[in-house]
Write a protein that holds these residues in place. Structure first.
Motif, mmCIF file in Angstrom:
data_model
loop_
_atom_site.group_PDB
_atom_site.id
_atom_site.type_symbol
_atom_site.label_atom_id
_atom_site.label_comp_id
_atom_site.label_asym_id
_atom_site.label_seq_id
_atom_site.Cartn_x
_atom_site.Cartn_y
_atom_site.Cartn_z
ATOM 1 N N GLN A 21 0.248 -43.379 -4.004
ATOM 2 C CA GLN A 21 -0.139 -44.143 -3.775
ATOM 3 C C GLN A 21 -0.890 -44.706 -4.113
ATOM 4 O O GLN A 21 -1.906 -45.505 -3.458
ATOM 5 C CB GLN A 21 -1.798 -43.086 -3.109
ATOM 6 C CG GLN A 21 -1.261 -41.774 -2.058
ATOM 7 C CD GLN A 21 -0.500 -41.733 -1.349
ATOM 8 O OE1 GLN A 21 -1.166 -42.641 0.228
ATOM 9 N NE2 GLN A 21 0.507 -41.667 -0.653
ATOM 10 N N SER A 22 -0.888 -45.088 -5.368
ATOM 11 C CA SER A 22 -1.562 -46.140 -6.395
ATOM 12 C C SER A 22 -0.695 -47.272 -6.110
ATOM 13 O O SER A 22 -1.055 -48.562 -7.065
ATOM 14 C CB SER A 22 -1.431 -45.714 -7.216
ATOM 15 O OG SER A 22 -2.566 -44.623 -8.046
ATOM 16 N N MET A 23 0.282 -47.337 -5.477
ATOM 17 C CA MET A 23 1.298 -48.921 -5.535
ATOM 18 C C MET A 23 0.641 -49.407 -4.184
ATOM 19 O O MET A 23 -0.261 -49.374 -3.667
ATOM 20 C CB MET A 23 2.472 -48.308 -4.910
ATOM 21 C CG MET A 23 3.511 -47.387 -5.551
ATOM 22 S SD MET A 23 5.548 -46.547 -5.375
ATOM 23 C CE MET A 23 5.846 -48.143 -5.214
ATOM 24 N N PRO A 24 1.182 -51.444 -4.843
ATOM 25 C CA PRO A 24 1.070 -52.327 -4.073
ATOM 26 C C PRO A 24 0.811 -51.522 -2.397
ATOM 27 O O PRO A 24 1.922 -51.124 -2.218
ATOM 28 C CB PRO A 24 0.813 -53.155 -4.136
ATOM 29 C CG PRO A 24 1.678 -53.462 -5.382
ATOM 30 C CD PRO A 24 1.738 -51.425 -5.697
ATOM 31 N N ALA A 31 -4.277 -47.382 0.436
ATOM 32 C CA ALA A 31 -3.616 -45.631 0.885
ATOM 33 C C ALA A 31 -4.222 -45.030 1.779
ATOM 34 O O ALA A 31 -5.609 -44.980 1.087
ATOM 35 C CB ALA A 31 -2.426 -45.210 -0.111
ATOM 36 N N VAL A 32 -4.134 -44.210 1.928
ATOM 37 C CA VAL A 32 -4.694 -42.665 3.117
ATOM 38 C C VAL A 32 -4.771 -41.665 1.700
ATOM 39 O O VAL A 32 -6.179 -41.515 1.476
ATOM 40 C CB VAL A 32 -3.753 -41.933 4.315
ATOM 41 C CG1 VAL A 32 -5.170 -41.226 4.126
ATOM 42 C CG2 VAL A 32 -3.709 -43.178 5.632
ATOM 43 N N CYS A 33 -4.535 -41.111 1.184
ATOM 44 C CA CYS A 33 -4.566 -40.662 0.308
ATOM 45 C C CYS A 33 -5.068 -40.762 -0.959
ATOM 46 O O CYS A 33 -4.488 -40.094 -2.280
ATOM 47 C CB CYS A 33 -3.698 -39.661 -0.214
ATOM 48 S SG CYS A 33 -3.217 -38.510 1.277
ATOM 49 N N ALA A 35 -7.442 -41.850 -2.446
ATOM 50 C CA ALA A 35 -8.593 -40.596 -3.656
ATOM 51 C C ALA A 35 -8.811 -39.728 -4.124
ATOM 52 O O ALA A 35 -9.389 -39.115 -5.423
ATOM 53 C CB ALA A 35 -10.124 -40.633 -2.210
ATOM 54 N N PHE A 36 -7.839 -38.960 -3.437
ATOM 55 C CA PHE A 36 -7.602 -37.812 -3.747
ATOM 56 C C PHE A 36 -6.466 -37.877 -5.128
ATOM 57 O O PHE A 36 -6.691 -37.209 -5.734
ATOM 58 C CB PHE A 36 -7.128 -36.996 -2.265
ATOM 59 C CG PHE A 36 -7.637 -36.750 -1.580
ATOM 60 C CD1 PHE A 36 -8.686 -35.537 -1.798
ATOM 61 C CD2 PHE A 36 -7.680 -37.604 -0.072
ATOM 62 C CE1 PHE A 36 -9.787 -35.203 -0.741
ATOM 63 C CE2 PHE A 36 -8.385 -36.490 0.422
ATOM 64 C CZ PHE A 36 -9.539 -35.851 0.592
ATOM 65 N N GLU A 37 -5.380 -38.703 -4.882
ATOM 66 C CA GLU A 37 -4.961 -38.788 -6.216
ATOM 67 C C GLU A 37 -5.238 -39.548 -7.365
ATOM 68 O O GLU A 37 -4.810 -38.734 -8.054
ATOM 69 C CB GLU A 37 -3.244 -39.819 -5.612
ATOM 70 C CG GLU A 37 -2.496 -40.006 -6.589
ATOM 71 C CD GLU A 37 -1.269 -41.093 -6.448
ATOM 72 O OE1 GLU A 37 -0.194 -41.411 -6.335
ATOM 73 O OE2 GLU A 37 -1.466 -42.504 -5.875
ATOM 74 N N ARG A 38 -6.336 -40.241 -6.705
ATOM 75 C CA ARG A 38 -7.141 -40.654 -8.014
ATOM 76 C C ARG A 38 -8.203 -39.822 -9.205
ATOM 77 O O ARG A 38 -7.700 -39.774 -10.019
ATOM 78 C CB ARG A 38 -7.845 -41.531 -7.644
ATOM 79 C CG ARG A 38 -9.384 -42.429 -9.150
ATOM 80 C CD ARG A 38 -8.288 -43.228 -10.093
ATOM 81 N NE ARG A 38 -7.685 -44.285 -8.971
ATOM 82 C CZ ARG A 38 -7.201 -45.181 -9.645
ATOM 83 N NH1 ARG A 38 -6.422 -44.433 -10.905
ATOM 84 N NH2 ARG A 38 -6.538 -45.652 -9.349
ATOM 85 N N GLU A 39 -8.243 -38.884 -8.307
ATOM 86 C CA GLU A 39 -9.539 -37.344 -8.557
ATOM 87 C C GLU A 39 -8.618 -36.558 -9.125
ATOM 88 O O GLU A 39 -8.555 -36.365 -9.917
ATOM 89 C CB GLU A 39 -9.909 -36.649 -7.602
ATOM 90 C CG GLU A 39 -11.118 -37.180 -6.798
ATOM 91 C CD GLU A 39 -11.234 -36.424 -5.390
ATOM 92 O OE1 GLU A 39 -11.018 -35.331 -5.624
ATOM 93 O OE2 GLU A 39 -12.668 -37.052 -4.993
ATOM 94 N N CYS A 66 -3.935 -33.664 2.153
ATOM 95 C CA CYS A 66 -3.816 -35.219 2.348
ATOM 96 C C CYS A 66 -2.255 -35.857 2.163
ATOM 97 O O CYS A 66 -1.812 -36.749 3.384
ATOM 98 C CB CYS A 66 -4.685 -36.076 1.705
ATOM 99 S SG CYS A 66 -4.349 -37.490 1.963
ATOM 100 N N MET A 67 -1.284 -35.261 1.542
ATOM 101 C CA MET A 67 -0.360 -36.152 1.835
ATOM 102 C C MET A 67 1.184 -35.245 2.911
ATOM 103 O O MET A 67 1.146 -36.122 3.198
ATOM 104 C CB MET A 67 0.500 -36.496 0.529
ATOM 105 C CG MET A 67 0.362 -36.686 -0.287
ATOM 106 S SD MET A 67 0.424 -38.563 -0.157
ATOM 107 C CE MET A 67 2.175 -38.192 -0.672
ATOM 108 N N GLN A 68 1.009 -34.168 2.917
ATOM 109 C CA GLN A 68 1.428 -33.094 3.992
ATOM 110 C C GLN A 68 1.223 -32.758 5.262
ATOM 111 O O GLN A 68 1.977 -32.188 5.563
ATOM 112 C CB GLN A 68 2.249 -31.964 2.960
ATOM 113 C CG GLN A 68 3.832 -32.842 1.745
ATOM 114 C CD GLN A 68 3.949 -31.431 0.964
ATOM 115 O OE1 GLN A 68 3.201 -30.017 1.200
ATOM 116 N NE2 GLN A 68 4.817 -31.942 0.026
#
Length: 106
Positions: A21-24, A31-33, A35-39, A66-68
């Motif tokens: 999700q952190s990719m450009p 990206a949608v998720c 914030a969840f990936e960052r946490e 969030c992803m699935q």
């Protein structure tokens, strides 16, 4: 943090594929998720793999949901099964616009 941004200077990107999700993103929007990936990443940073799996389980589960969307699809399936049971018992009749028997609109 390295003194020189060697990857950036050489134009290579070795480890960003790990963070989906952190990719450009197109148009520069998050990206949608994201914030969840960052946490999840912030929780596990510096803990090590063994401790992070144990201590960051809630963040990881939120990110995976969030992803699935597994819990969401399971809940929707249960709702549709309940609706079908109620229709079969005669306790519920769906409206015409849900059954496709409505007159077509211009």
């Amino acid at each position: 943090m390295p003194f020189w941004g060697l990857q950036k200077q050489l134009g290579i990107d070795v480890d960003s594929f790990l963070l989906r999700q952190s990719m450009p993103q197109p148009h520069g929007l998050a990206a949608v998720c994201h914030a969840f990936e960052r946490e999840w990443v912030e929780c596990g940073h510096g803990l090590g793999q063994t401790r992070a799996r144990r201590e960051c389980q809630l963040e990881y589960e939120d990110f995976m949901e969030c992803m699935q969307r597994t819990k969401l699809t399971q809940r929707l399936r249960l709702i549709l099964e309940q609706r079908d049971r109620m229709i079969k018992q005669g306790k519920y009749t769906p409206p015409e616009h849900h059954t496709g028997k409505e007159e077509p609109r211009p």
